[in-house]
Design a protein around this motif. Structure first.
Motif, PDB file in Angstrom:
ATOM      1  N   ASP A 172      14.874   5.978   1.950  1.00  0.00           N
ATOM      2  CA  ASP A 172      14.520   5.738   3.216  1.00  0.00           C
ATOM      3  C   ASP A 172      12.996   6.059   3.529  1.00  0.00           C
ATOM      4  O   ASP A 172      12.063   5.363   4.128  1.00  0.00           O
ATOM      5  N   PHE A 173      12.402   6.991   2.636  1.00  0.00           N
ATOM      6  CA  PHE A 173      11.164   7.497   2.805  1.00  0.00           C
ATOM      7  C   PHE A 173      10.191   6.487   2.005  1.00  0.00           C
ATOM      8  O   PHE A 173       9.293   6.022   2.646  1.00  0.00           O
ATOM      9  N   VAL A 174      10.848   6.055   0.861  1.00  0.00           N
ATOM     10  CA  VAL A 174      10.075   5.007  -0.148  1.00  0.00           C
ATOM     11  C   VAL A 174       9.993   3.662   0.717  1.00  0.00           C
ATOM     12  O   VAL A 174       8.839   2.977   0.487  1.00  0.00           O
ATOM     13  N   LYS A 175      10.944   3.279   1.600  1.00  0.00           N
ATOM     14  CA  LYS A 175      10.720   2.333   2.528  1.00  0.00           C
ATOM     15  C   LYS A 175       9.388   2.202   3.468  1.00  0.00           C
ATOM     16  O   LYS A 175       8.822   1.275   3.463  1.00  0.00           O
ATOM     17  N   HIS A 176       9.633   3.292   3.650  1.00  0.00           N
ATOM     18  CA  HIS A 176       8.287   3.426   4.634  1.00  0.00           C
ATOM     19  C   HIS A 176       7.046   3.248   4.153  1.00  0.00           C
ATOM     20  O   HIS A 176       6.076   2.566   4.578  1.00  0.00           O
ATOM     21  N   VAL A 177       6.754   3.698   2.634  1.00  0.00           N
ATOM     22  CA  VAL A 177       5.635   3.679   1.919  1.00  0.00           C
ATOM     23  C   VAL A 177       5.683   1.929   1.515  1.00  0.00           C
ATOM     24  O   VAL A 177       4.427   1.447   1.824  1.00  0.00           O
ATOM     25  N   VAL A 178       6.637   1.365   1.322  1.00  0.00           N
ATOM     26  CA  VAL A 178       6.710  -0.001   0.922  1.00  0.00           C
ATOM     27  C   VAL A 178       6.166  -0.963   2.394  1.00  0.00           C
ATOM     28  O   VAL A 178       5.318  -1.600   2.270  1.00  0.00           O
ATOM     29  N   GLY A 179       6.647  -0.476   3.374  1.00  0.00           N
ATOM     30  CA  GLY A 179       6.266  -1.008   4.756  1.00  0.00           C
ATOM     31  C   GLY A 179       4.600  -0.871   4.843  1.00  0.00           C
ATOM     32  O   GLY A 179       4.308  -2.062   5.495  1.00  0.00           O
ATOM     33  N   GLU A 180       4.198   0.122   4.696  1.00  0.00           N
ATOM     34  CA  GLU A 180       2.781   0.376   4.699  1.00  0.00           C
ATOM     35  C   GLU A 180       1.955  -0.701   3.835  1.00  0.00           C
ATOM     36  O   GLU A 180       0.811  -1.041   4.357  1.00  0.00           O
ATOM     37  N   LEU A 181       2.448  -0.733   2.826  1.00  0.00           N
ATOM     38  CA  LEU A 181       1.731  -1.678   1.690  1.00  0.00           C
ATOM     39  C   LEU A 181       1.798  -3.173   2.229  1.00  0.00           C
ATOM     40  O   LEU A 181       0.857  -3.751   2.144  1.00  0.00           O
ATOM     41  N   LYS A 182       2.978  -3.594   2.756  1.00  0.00           N
ATOM     42  CA  LYS A 182       3.297  -4.827   3.164  1.00  0.00           C
ATOM     43  C   LYS A 182       2.372  -5.049   4.150  1.00  0.00           C
ATOM     44  O   LYS A 182       2.091  -6.321   4.570  1.00  0.00           O
ATOM     45  N   LYS A 183       1.962  -3.890   5.134  1.00  0.00           N
ATOM     46  CA  LYS A 183       1.123  -4.410   6.371  1.00  0.00           C
ATOM     47  C   LYS A 183      -0.122  -4.744   6.070  1.00  0.00           C
ATOM     48  O   LYS A 183      -0.853  -5.581   6.780  1.00  0.00           O
ATOM     49  N   VAL A 184      -0.458  -4.353   4.878  1.00  0.00           N
ATOM     50  CA  VAL A 184      -1.973  -4.996   4.128  1.00  0.00           C
ATOM     51  C   VAL A 184      -1.706  -6.162   3.229  1.00  0.00           C
ATOM     52  O   VAL A 184      -2.589  -6.393   2.666  1.00  0.00           O
ATOM     53  N   ASN A 185      -0.640  -6.705   3.535  1.00  0.00           N
ATOM     54  CA  ASN A 185      -0.296  -7.995   2.531  1.00  0.00           C
ATOM     55  C   ASN A 185      -0.425  -7.818   1.070  1.00  0.00           C
ATOM     56  O   ASN A 185      -0.613  -8.607   0.327  1.00  0.00           O
ATOM     57  N   ALA A 186       0.210  -6.386   0.705  1.00  0.00           N
ATOM     58  CA  ALA A 186       0.151  -6.330  -0.658  1.00  0.00           C
ATOM     59  C   ALA A 186       1.805  -6.553  -1.098  1.00  0.00           C
ATOM     60  O   ALA A 186       2.509  -6.911  -0.271  1.00  0.00           O
ATOM     61  N   ASP A 187       1.969  -6.878  -2.326  1.00  0.00           N
ATOM     62  CA  ASP A 187       3.207  -7.071  -2.790  1.00  0.00           C
ATOM     63  C   ASP A 187       3.876  -6.009  -3.856  1.00  0.00           C
ATOM     64  O   ASP A 187       3.503  -6.032  -4.863  1.00  0.00           O
ATOM     65  N   PRO A 188       4.280  -5.142  -3.163  1.00  0.00           N
ATOM     66  CA  PRO A 188       4.825  -3.805  -3.713  1.00  0.00           C
ATOM     67  C   PRO A 188       6.234  -3.788  -4.553  1.00  0.00           C
ATOM     68  O   PRO A 188       6.922  -4.677  -4.071  1.00  0.00           O
ATOM     69  N   TYR A 189       6.191  -3.166  -5.690  1.00  0.00           N
ATOM     70  CA  TYR A 189       7.637  -2.995  -6.284  1.00  0.00           C
ATOM     71  C   TYR A 189       7.602  -1.654  -6.871  1.00  0.00           C
ATOM     72  O   TYR A 189       6.644  -0.659  -7.172  1.00  0.00           O
ATOM     73  N   LEU A 190       8.855  -1.127  -6.898  1.00  0.00           N
ATOM     74  CA  LEU A 190       9.083   0.377  -7.266  1.00  0.00           C
ATOM     75  C   LEU A 190       8.905   0.226  -8.791  1.00  0.00           C
ATOM     76  O   LEU A 190       9.810  -0.661  -9.403  1.00  0.00           O
ATOM     77  N   PHE A 191       8.534   1.469  -9.410  1.00  0.00           N
ATOM     78  CA  PHE A 191       8.297   1.018 -10.901  1.00  0.00           C
ATOM     79  C   PHE A 191       8.556   2.465 -11.440  1.00  0.00           C
ATOM     80  O   PHE A 191       8.100   3.733 -10.920  1.00  0.00           O
ATOM     81  N   ASP A 192       9.272   2.526 -12.437  1.00  0.00           N
ATOM     82  CA  ASP A 192       9.612   3.865 -13.358  1.00  0.00           C
ATOM     83  C   ASP A 192       9.782   3.369 -14.928  1.00  0.00           C
ATOM     84  O   ASP A 192       9.944   2.144 -15.081  1.00  0.00           O
ATOM     85  N   THR A 193       9.496   4.281 -15.634  1.00  0.00           N
ATOM     86  CA  THR A 193       9.614   4.205 -17.298  1.00  0.00           C
ATOM     87  C   THR A 193      10.974   4.968 -17.535  1.00  0.00           C
ATOM     88  O   THR A 193      11.218   5.733 -17.298  1.00  0.00           O
TER      89      THR A 193
END
Ligand code: SF4
Ligand code: SF4
Length: 328
Positions: A48-69
């Motif tokens: 739910d916290f990460v969703k908040h970050v995703v929302g902020e990036l979408k507000k500036v029309n970025a296309d985010p995705y979560l990533f790890d190795t």
């Protein structure tokens, strides 16, 4: 020059981000680099916290995705498929976080300070990256924050393994006085000294470097280099010449890291969130805030000072430890 670090709560994240070049993330595909938690770990950043970050990036029309190795040790996170499964179990699915989740283990070689690191190709190929780093203790580095999120989490499992291996100690027998100080200091009982016999169980060694630091006779040295040094170099290999915004979460500050199934207990009360465009400044500010609340708690809990990764990071030009903290 002092770097700016914003101290905020999640409700004011938008205001904090507006002080950085978040508009440049517009129209970009942006990996959000984060650790989605080892099996049984309870402290990793929550969906739910990460969703908040995703929302902020979408507000500036970025296309985010979560990533790890993927990781070098056995378990679900060793393979792409296994980590994807675990990420789902931990709630990291598009419905919960508002974007796709990608785990990968392909890498591209990058040389920093004459050492080669395989940087995850999703990081290598991105001009803009958002880092969500959960700040907590760590058994080999004292603390894990933004530097660790990239230094270990941004590279392939082969590079991870090489870094751990190269920071194990080797002993110059002729210099050793068999004083036993290294054995007493080792947090993992990897070294045994009895009379004129010095022995090491390599399987127990995490390459933390404590034994090398405490040996006054200079009998111990690293197979390659101090783990916190290669960690800082590896982080630089990941983020140099890129636009990166770092968000450190100082909550659920556990004794050990998100890759530890038994990371607890929580050793410091929740503090809040920090935002910066400098990984060294944000980790130094995180450490200072934690020390203000619980003096030297990471050193007390893990017997390892996290200061080295900050010092090395500054030395190699990863960032600056000089910062101005602004509360909003
Ligand atoms: S601290 Fe150094 S001198 Fe003492 S036992 Fe360990 S390696 Fe030998
Ligand atoms: S590097 Fe750390 S874990 Fe390994 S022997 Fe030295 S003190 Fe122990």
């Amino acid at each position: 020059m002092k770097k700016v670090v914003f101290f905020t709560d999640i409700k004011k994240l938008h205001d904090a981000l507006s002080n950085f070049n978040i508009q440049s993330f517009s129209e970009k595909t942006v990996p959000i680099k984060l650790h989605m938690g080892e099996k049984k770990n309870k402290y990793f950043p929550k969906p739910d916290f990460v969703k908040h970050v995703v929302g902020e990036l979408k507000k500036v029309n970025a296309d985010p995705y979560l990533f790890d190795t993927t990781v070098a040790y056995s378990g679900l996170r060793h393979s792409k498929h296994g980590y994807e499964k675990l990420a789902k179990i931990h709630g990291f699915i598009p419905k919960n976080v508002g974007c796709n989740v990608i785990i990968d283990d392909a890498g591209i070689p990058v040389t920093v300070e004459n050492r080669d690191y395989e940087v995850a190709d999703h990081i290598y190929n991105s001009t803009h990256i958002f880092a969500v780093s959960h700040v907590k203790g760590h058994v080999a580095t004292g603390m894990g924050g933004a530097i660790k999120n990239f230094g270990m989490g941004g590279v392939t499992k082969e590079t991870k393994q090489k870094m751990h291996h190269g920071s194990r100690p080797i002993r110059k027998k002729d210099n050793c006085t068999y004083c036993g100080v290294c054995a007493e200091a080792c947090p993992f009982n990897s070294i045994i000294v009895k009379g004129n016999k010095w022995d090491q169980n390599m399987r127990k060694c995490f390459g933390c470097g404590v034994c090398v630091d405490v040996c006054k006779e200079k009998a111990l040295s690293y197979m390659d280099a101090d783990f916190q040094y290669v960690l800082a170099c590896s982080a630089k290999a990941c983020v140099q010449d890129k636009n990166v915004i770092y968000l450190n979460e100082l909550k659920r500050i556990a004794r050990s890291c998100d890759c530890d199934p038994f990371a607890g207990p929580v050793i410091c009360p929740d503090i809040g969130y920090l935002v910066s465009d400098d990984p060294v400044a944000i980790d130094k500010a995180s450490l200072d805030l934690i020390n203000d609340v619980k003096k030297d708690v990471f050193v007390k809990e893990n017997k390892i000072s996290p200061v080295k990764q900050i010092k090395y990071g500054e030395e190699i030009g990863l960032g600056s430890s000089s910062y101005q903290l602004i509360e909003i």
